[in-house]
Design a protein around this motif. Structure first.
Motif, short mmCIF file in Angstrom:
data_model
loop_
_atom_site.label_atom_id
_atom_site.label_comp_id
_atom_site.label_asym_id
_atom_site.label_seq_id
_atom_site.Cartn_x
_atom_site.Cartn_y
_atom_site.Cartn_z
N LYS A 1 -12.04 15.45 -41.24
CA LYS A 1 -12.38 16.22 -42.45
C LYS A 1 -13.89 16.47 -42.53
O LYS A 1 -14.33 17.52 -42.98
CB LYS A 1 -11.87 15.48 -43.69
CG LYS A 1 -10.35 15.51 -43.77
CD LYS A 1 -9.81 14.78 -44.97
CE LYS A 1 -8.29 14.94 -45.02
NZ LYS A 1 -7.67 14.15 -46.06
N MET B 1 -14.57 19.33 -40.27
CA MET B 1 -14.10 20.59 -40.87
C MET B 1 -15.11 21.10 -41.90
O MET B 1 -15.48 22.28 -41.91
CB MET B 1 -12.73 20.38 -41.52
CG MET B 1 -12.15 21.61 -42.17
SD MET B 1 -11.91 22.98 -41.01
CE MET B 1 -10.43 22.40 -40.16
N VAL B 2 -15.57 20.21 -42.77
CA VAL B 2 -16.55 20.60 -43.79
C VAL B 2 -17.84 21.11 -43.14
O VAL B 2 -18.40 22.13 -43.54
CB VAL B 2 -16.84 19.41 -44.74
CG1 VAL B 2 -18.12 19.60 -45.53
CG2 VAL B 2 -15.66 19.24 -45.68
N ALA B 3 -18.29 20.41 -42.10
CA ALA B 3 -19.51 20.83 -41.41
C ALA B 3 -19.33 22.21 -40.80
O ALA B 3 -20.15 23.12 -41.01
CB ALA B 3 -19.88 19.80 -40.35
N MET C 1 -17.09 24.62 -41.42
CA MET C 1 -16.85 25.69 -42.40
C MET C 1 -18.13 26.04 -43.16
O MET C 1 -18.24 27.10 -43.76
CB MET C 1 -15.74 25.29 -43.38
CG MET C 1 -14.37 25.22 -42.77
SD MET C 1 -13.84 26.73 -41.94
CE MET C 1 -13.98 26.29 -40.22
N SER C 2 -19.09 25.14 -43.14
CA SER C 2 -20.39 25.41 -43.79
C SER C 2 -21.35 26.14 -42.85
O SER C 2 -22.48 26.43 -43.24
CB SER C 2 -21.05 24.09 -44.21
OG SER C 2 -20.23 23.36 -45.07
N GLY C 3 -20.92 26.35 -41.62
CA GLY C 3 -21.80 27.01 -40.66
C GLY C 3 -22.67 26.06 -39.87
O GLY C 3 -23.60 26.48 -39.16
N GLU C 4 -22.37 24.77 -39.98
CA GLU C 4 -23.18 23.76 -39.28
C GLU C 4 -22.89 23.83 -37.77
O GLU C 4 -21.75 24.05 -37.36
CB GLU C 4 -22.81 22.36 -39.81
CG GLU C 4 -23.67 21.24 -39.30
CD GLU C 4 -25.14 21.44 -39.59
OE1 GLU C 4 -25.87 21.76 -38.64
OE2 GLU C 4 -25.57 21.27 -40.75
N THR C 5 -23.94 23.67 -36.98
CA THR C 5 -23.76 23.72 -35.52
C THR C 5 -24.26 22.45 -34.83
O THR C 5 -23.97 22.26 -33.64
CB THR C 5 -24.53 24.93 -34.93
OG1 THR C 5 -25.89 24.86 -35.39
CG2 THR C 5 -23.91 26.24 -35.38
N LEU C 6 -24.99 21.60 -35.52
CA LEU C 6 -25.55 20.41 -34.85
C LEU C 6 -24.44 19.40 -34.52
O LEU C 6 -23.58 19.12 -35.35
CB LEU C 6 -26.60 19.74 -35.73
CG LEU C 6 -27.88 20.54 -36.00
CD1 LEU C 6 -28.86 19.69 -36.80
CD2 LEU C 6 -28.52 21.01 -34.71
N PHE D 1 -23.11 16.40 -36.68
CA PHE D 1 -22.23 16.67 -37.82
C PHE D 1 -20.87 17.23 -37.38
O PHE D 1 -19.92 17.21 -38.16
CB PHE D 1 -22.88 17.67 -38.78
CG PHE D 1 -24.20 17.20 -39.32
CD1 PHE D 1 -24.26 16.19 -40.28
CD2 PHE D 1 -25.40 17.75 -38.86
CE1 PHE D 1 -25.48 15.74 -40.77
CE2 PHE D 1 -26.62 17.31 -39.33
CZ PHE D 1 -26.67 16.31 -40.30
N PRO E 1 -24.70 16.47 -46.07
CA PRO E 1 -24.86 16.29 -47.52
C PRO E 1 -23.71 16.89 -48.34
O PRO E 1 -23.30 16.30 -49.34
CB PRO E 1 -26.19 17.00 -47.81
CG PRO E 1 -26.96 16.85 -46.54
CD PRO E 1 -25.95 16.97 -45.44
N ALA E 2 -23.16 18.03 -47.91
CA ALA E 2 -22.09 18.66 -48.70
C ALA E 2 -20.85 17.76 -48.77
O ALA E 2 -20.15 17.74 -49.78
CB ALA E 2 -21.72 20.02 -48.12
N PHE E 3 -20.60 17.02 -47.70
CA PHE E 3 -19.45 16.11 -47.76
C PHE E 3 -19.75 14.94 -48.70
O PHE E 3 -18.90 14.50 -49.47
CB PHE E 3 -19.07 15.60 -46.36
CG PHE E 3 -17.66 15.06 -46.31
CD1 PHE E 3 -16.62 15.85 -45.88
CD2 PHE E 3 -17.38 13.77 -46.77
CE1 PHE E 3 -15.31 15.37 -45.89
CE2 PHE E 3 -16.08 13.29 -46.79
CZ PHE E 3 -15.04 14.09 -46.34
N SER F 1 -19.08 15.69 -52.14
CA SER F 1 -17.66 15.82 -52.54
C SER F 1 -17.05 14.49 -52.97
O SER F 1 -15.96 14.48 -53.55
CB SER F 1 -16.84 16.38 -51.37
OG SER F 1 -16.55 15.37 -50.41
#
Lengths: 143, 147
Positions: free
Chosen positions: B28, B31-33, B35-40, B43, B55-57, B60
């Motif tokens: 999960k 998935m959050v990373a 869907m947020s556009g994270e590429t590193l 994460f 941080p967004a996770f 939540s």
């Protein structure tokens, strides 16, 4: 794409980061909501335009914290070595799924001694209306 | 009669009203990373040696309740006014975490449509050794009922 930032000496006050257009598709907002446990319990607010309209929203929404994710992702695209140590987002108005939005950021403070950079962040819709804004503090390596 | 903000602050600030245990699911988090556009990879790849929640996770993570059990009703349905996350140490998926929540701040703003009351709940997140690894602030905005 512009070159990425590797250390604090490369950061200049007032620089605008390259804008970023995130994926706001319904499939992305649904997957995000499902992953944070907001999938089924919120009446389709993030996954179904019709259900969201019945709740009084303009359409299915991008979860507020997904915008926080867009903002931190943008920082990491600008500098893959940046550690986001603080991010604050204010949800001013809804961001609607399947509608384009643009993330922008500007450097508002640089502390070379501490290796800390501060940024102002904004999420705007296609009408150039600010929907989410925030600030972030990131740590960067010394030169 | 208007809600007395100073009275609320004196009664409710900085008192822990909820404690909740979490173990973050690596899938999960990824998935959050993504869907947020994270590429590193730290994460997006659970096998990365520095794999951690973005941080967004962390934002939540929800406490068992939003306000202290005896907090007075002060208006309509609270709106989500925003979130802030402070990362002190990497937050590791798959390991036990504990969130302790208290009311951190109460303030108001007045405008043409009346007074809005802001309630900031702060969850302090600790790892299984008791180390404080992150803080997540959640701002609820409530439009005060007109009298």
């Amino acid at each position: 794409m512009s070159a990425t930032v590797d250390n604090i000496s490369q950061v200049e006050f007032g620089t605008e980061l390259e804008p970023f257009e995130p994926d706001t598709s319904l499939s992305a907002t649904s997957a995000f909501a499902e992953a944070v446990g907001w999938g089924t319990g919120r009446g389709g607010r993030f996954s179904d335009h019709e259900a969201a309209r019945k709740e009084g929203f303009p359409g299915a929404l991008v979860p507020g914290i997904m915008n926080m994710g867009f903002l931190t992702s943008m920082i990491h695209r600008w500098s893959p070595v940046a550690e986001v140590i603080y991010v604050d987002t204010v949800f001013r108005a809804p961001v609607v799924a399947d509608e384009p939005c643009t993330i922008s950021a500007v450097i508002t403070d640089v502390d070379e001694d501490e290796g800390i950079v501060e940024l102002d962040l904004t999420v705007k819709n296609a009408k150039d209306e600010t929907r989410v804004f925030g600030t972030a503090r990131v740590r960067l390596p010394a030169a | 009669m208007q809600v007395d903000i100073e009275d609320l602050k004196s009664k409710y600030l900085n008192l822990e009203f909820d404690r909740k245990d979490f173990v973050l699911d690596p899938e999960k988090v990824v998935m959050v990373a993504k869907m947020s556009g994270e590429t590193l990879p730290q994460f997006c790849d659970p096998d990365h040696p520095d794999f951690q929640a973005p941080p967004a996770f962390i934002a939540s993570l929800a406490s068992g309740r939003h306000l202290p059990v005896d907090f007075p009703k002060i208006g309509g349905v609270p709106m989500d006014g925003g979130k802030a996350v402070t990362v002190l140490k990497p937050v590791r998926p798959g390991t036990p975490l504990t969130g302790r929540t208290h009311l951190h701040d109460i303030y108001d703003k007045s405008g043409r449509s009346g007074r809005m009351i802001f309630l900031v709940s702060r969850m302090e997140i600790f790892d299984d050794s008791g180390e404080h690894v992150a803080t997540s602030d959640s701002r609820q905005v409530i439009r005060e009922k007109s009298q």
